[in-house]
Design a protein around this motif. Structure first.
Motif, PDB file in Angstrom:
ATOM      1  N   LEU A  69       0.826  -1.205   0.000  1.00  0.00           N
ATOM      2  CA  LEU A  69       0.000   0.000   0.000  1.00  0.00           C
ATOM      3  C   LEU A  69       0.864   1.262   0.000  1.00  0.00           C
ATOM      4  CD1 LEU A  69      -2.788   1.310   0.133  1.00  0.00           C
ATOM      5  CD2 LEU A  69      -2.743   0.955   2.613  1.00  0.00           C
ATOM      6  N   ASN A  70       1.910   1.277   0.799  1.00  0.00           N
ATOM      7  CA  ASN A  70       2.807   2.438   0.822  1.00  0.00           C
ATOM      8  C   ASN A  70       3.524   2.627  -0.510  1.00  0.00           C
ATOM      9  OD1 ASN A  70       2.216   3.324   3.400  1.00  0.00           O
ATOM     10  ND2 ASN A  70       3.749   2.009   4.337  1.00  0.00           N
ATOM     11  N   ALA A  71       3.953   1.528  -1.132  1.00  0.00           N
ATOM     12  CA  ALA A  71       4.641   1.622  -2.425  1.00  0.00           C
ATOM     13  C   ALA A  71       3.699   2.164  -3.506  1.00  0.00           C
ATOM     14  CB  ALA A  71       5.193   0.257  -2.830  1.00  0.00           C
ATOM     15  N   ILE A  72       2.456   1.674  -3.523  1.00  0.00           N
ATOM     16  CA  ILE A  72       1.483   2.161  -4.502  1.00  0.00           C
ATOM     17  C   ILE A  72       1.187   3.640  -4.256  1.00  0.00           C
ATOM     18  CG2 ILE A  72      -0.909   1.974  -5.294  1.00  0.00           C
ATOM     19  CD1 ILE A  72      -0.674  -1.060  -4.702  1.00  0.00           C
ATOM     20  N   LYS A  74       3.080   5.869  -2.865  1.00  0.00           N
ATOM     21  CA  LYS A  74       4.237   6.690  -3.252  1.00  0.00           C
ATOM     22  C   LYS A  74       4.312   6.824  -4.775  1.00  0.00           C
ATOM     23  CE  LYS A  74       9.210   7.079  -2.670  1.00  0.00           C
ATOM     24  NZ  LYS A  74      10.419   6.508  -2.078  1.00  0.00           N
ATOM     25  N   LYS A  75       4.117   5.722  -5.479  1.00  0.00           N
ATOM     26  CA  LYS A  75       4.217   5.725  -6.937  1.00  0.00           C
ATOM     27  C   LYS A  75       3.100   6.563  -7.574  1.00  0.00           C
ATOM     28  CE  LYS A  75       5.841   4.144 -10.880  1.00  0.00           C
ATOM     29  NZ  LYS A  75       7.150   4.499 -11.365  1.00  0.00           N
ATOM     30  N   LEU A  76       1.881   6.467  -7.018  1.00  0.00           N
ATOM     31  CA  LEU A  76       0.735   7.183  -7.589  1.00  0.00           C
ATOM     32  C   LEU A  76       0.430   8.501  -6.879  1.00  0.00           C
ATOM     33  CD1 LEU A  76      -1.647   4.166  -8.263  1.00  0.00           C
ATOM     34  CD2 LEU A  76      -0.072   5.295  -9.850  1.00  0.00           C
ATOM     35  N   ASN A  77       1.274   8.843  -5.890  1.00  0.00           N
ATOM     36  CA  ASN A  77       1.187  10.124  -5.189  1.00  0.00           C
ATOM     37  C   ASN A  77      -0.152  10.328  -4.473  1.00  0.00           C
ATOM     38  OD1 ASN A  77       2.204  12.575  -4.279  1.00  0.00           O
ATOM     39  ND2 ASN A  77       1.301  13.679  -5.993  1.00  0.00           N
ATOM     40  N   PHE A  78      -0.478   9.403  -3.563  1.00  0.00           N
ATOM     41  CA  PHE A  78      -1.661   9.596  -2.733  1.00  0.00           C
ATOM     42  C   PHE A  78      -1.374   9.154  -1.306  1.00  0.00           C
ATOM     43  CE2 PHE A  78      -2.412   5.227  -4.252  1.00  0.00           C
ATOM     44  CZ  PHE A  78      -2.752   4.576  -3.072  1.00  0.00           C
ATOM     45  N   THR A  79      -2.131   9.697  -0.395  1.00  0.00           N
ATOM     46  CA  THR A  79      -2.099   9.263   1.000  1.00  0.00           C
ATOM     47  C   THR A  79      -3.417   8.561   1.286  1.00  0.00           C
ATOM     48  OG1 THR A  79      -2.981  11.365   1.771  1.00  0.00           O
ATOM     49  CG2 THR A  79      -0.584  11.141   1.721  1.00  0.00           C
ATOM     50  N   TYR A  80      -3.484   7.871   2.389  1.00  0.00           N
ATOM     51  CA  TYR A  80      -4.672   7.089   2.687  1.00  0.00           C
ATOM     52  C   TYR A  80      -4.988   7.101   4.177  1.00  0.00           C
ATOM     53  CZ  TYR A  80      -1.213   3.655   4.151  1.00  0.00           C
ATOM     54  OH  TYR A  80      -0.164   3.053   4.777  1.00  0.00           O
ATOM     55  N   THR A  81      -6.222   6.790   4.464  1.00  0.00           N
ATOM     56  CA  THR A  81      -6.652   6.496   5.827  1.00  0.00           C
ATOM     57  C   THR A  81      -7.230   5.094   5.809  1.00  0.00           C
ATOM     58  OG1 THR A  81      -8.832   7.461   5.445  1.00  0.00           O
ATOM     59  CG2 THR A  81      -7.174   8.895   6.426  1.00  0.00           C
ATOM     60  N   LEU A  82      -7.230   4.446   6.953  1.00  0.00           N
ATOM     61  CA  LEU A  82      -7.745   3.090   7.046  1.00  0.00           C
ATOM     62  C   LEU A  82      -9.174   3.097   7.549  1.00  0.00           C
ATOM     63  CD1 LEU A  82      -4.652   1.306   8.597  1.00  0.00           C
ATOM     64  CD2 LEU A  82      -5.269   1.543   6.189  1.00  0.00           C
ATOM     65  N   PHE A 115     -10.883   1.562  -1.854  1.00  0.00           N
ATOM     66  CA  PHE A 115     -10.290   0.295  -2.244  1.00  0.00           C
ATOM     67  C   PHE A 115     -10.009  -0.536  -1.001  1.00  0.00           C
ATOM     68  CE2 PHE A 115      -7.018   3.454  -1.739  1.00  0.00           C
ATOM     69  CZ  PHE A 115      -5.987   2.817  -1.078  1.00  0.00           C
ATOM     70  N   ALA A 116      -9.573  -1.781  -1.220  1.00  0.00           N
ATOM     71  CA  ALA A 116      -9.216  -2.676  -0.121  1.00  0.00           C
ATOM     72  C   ALA A 116      -7.958  -3.439  -0.520  1.00  0.00           C
ATOM     73  CB  ALA A 116     -10.356  -3.644   0.172  1.00  0.00           C
ATOM     74  N   ILE A 117      -6.938  -3.327   0.294  1.00  0.00           N
ATOM     75  CA  ILE A 117      -5.719  -4.107   0.090  1.00  0.00           C
ATOM     76  C   ILE A 117      -5.460  -4.836   1.401  1.00  0.00           C
ATOM     77  CG2 ILE A 117      -3.226  -4.034  -0.249  1.00  0.00           C
ATOM     78  CD1 ILE A 117      -3.600  -1.629  -2.026  1.00  0.00           C
ATOM     79  N   ASN A 118      -5.571  -6.166   1.348  1.00  0.00           N
ATOM     80  CA  ASN A 118      -5.330  -6.952   2.557  1.00  0.00           C
ATOM     81  C   ASN A 118      -5.507  -8.429   2.241  1.00  0.00           C
ATOM     82  OD1 ASN A 118      -5.326  -8.120   5.158  1.00  0.00           O
ATOM     83  ND2 ASN A 118      -6.049  -6.227   6.041  1.00  0.00           N
ATOM     84  N   GLU A 119      -4.553  -9.027   1.584  1.00  0.00           N
ATOM     85  CA  GLU A 119      -4.559 -10.456   1.279  1.00  0.00           C
ATOM     86  C   GLU A 119      -5.903 -10.939   0.741  1.00  0.00           C
ATOM     87  OE1 GLU A 119      -3.994 -14.863   2.992  1.00  0.00           O
ATOM     88  OE2 GLU A 119      -4.638 -13.325   4.339  1.00  0.00           O
TER      89      GLU A 119
END
Length: 85
Positions: free
Chosen positions: A33-36, A38-46, A77-81
């Motif tokens: 999630l951090n790599a994406i 950084k690459k796409l220039n966004f921050t997130y909250t959970l 979105f959802a990123i978690n296995e």
């Protein structure tokens, strides 16, 4: 951006804060999630799911878990296995 998530080591380690929000602490998907971001220039909250599940379609046509958060537009979105089976 909002990411739906559940506590799911080793993929996503979370610390639940006193206000009920979650802070990521470690994990494979946390790094992805951090790599994406950084690459796409966004921050997130959970966004924590109420049922602690990945989610799926229910008999009444609604969706539960992280998938439900995305379907209901409570999360972007959802990123978690998550895997398709």
């Amino acid at each position: 951006m909002k990411n739906a998530v559940i506590y799911n080591p080793p993929f996503f380690h979370l610390k639940i804060l006193p206000d009920g929000s979650a802070k990521p602490t470690a994990g494979i998907d946390y790094e992805v999630l951090n790599a994406i971001g950084k690459k796409l220039n966004f921050t997130y909250t959970l966004v924590i799911t109420e049922d602690g599940q990945w989610g799926g379609e229910q008999p009444d046509g609604s969706f539960s878990g992280m998938i439900g958060k995305v379907v209901r537009h409570e999360s972007h979105f959802a990123i978690n296995e998550i895997t398709l089976t």
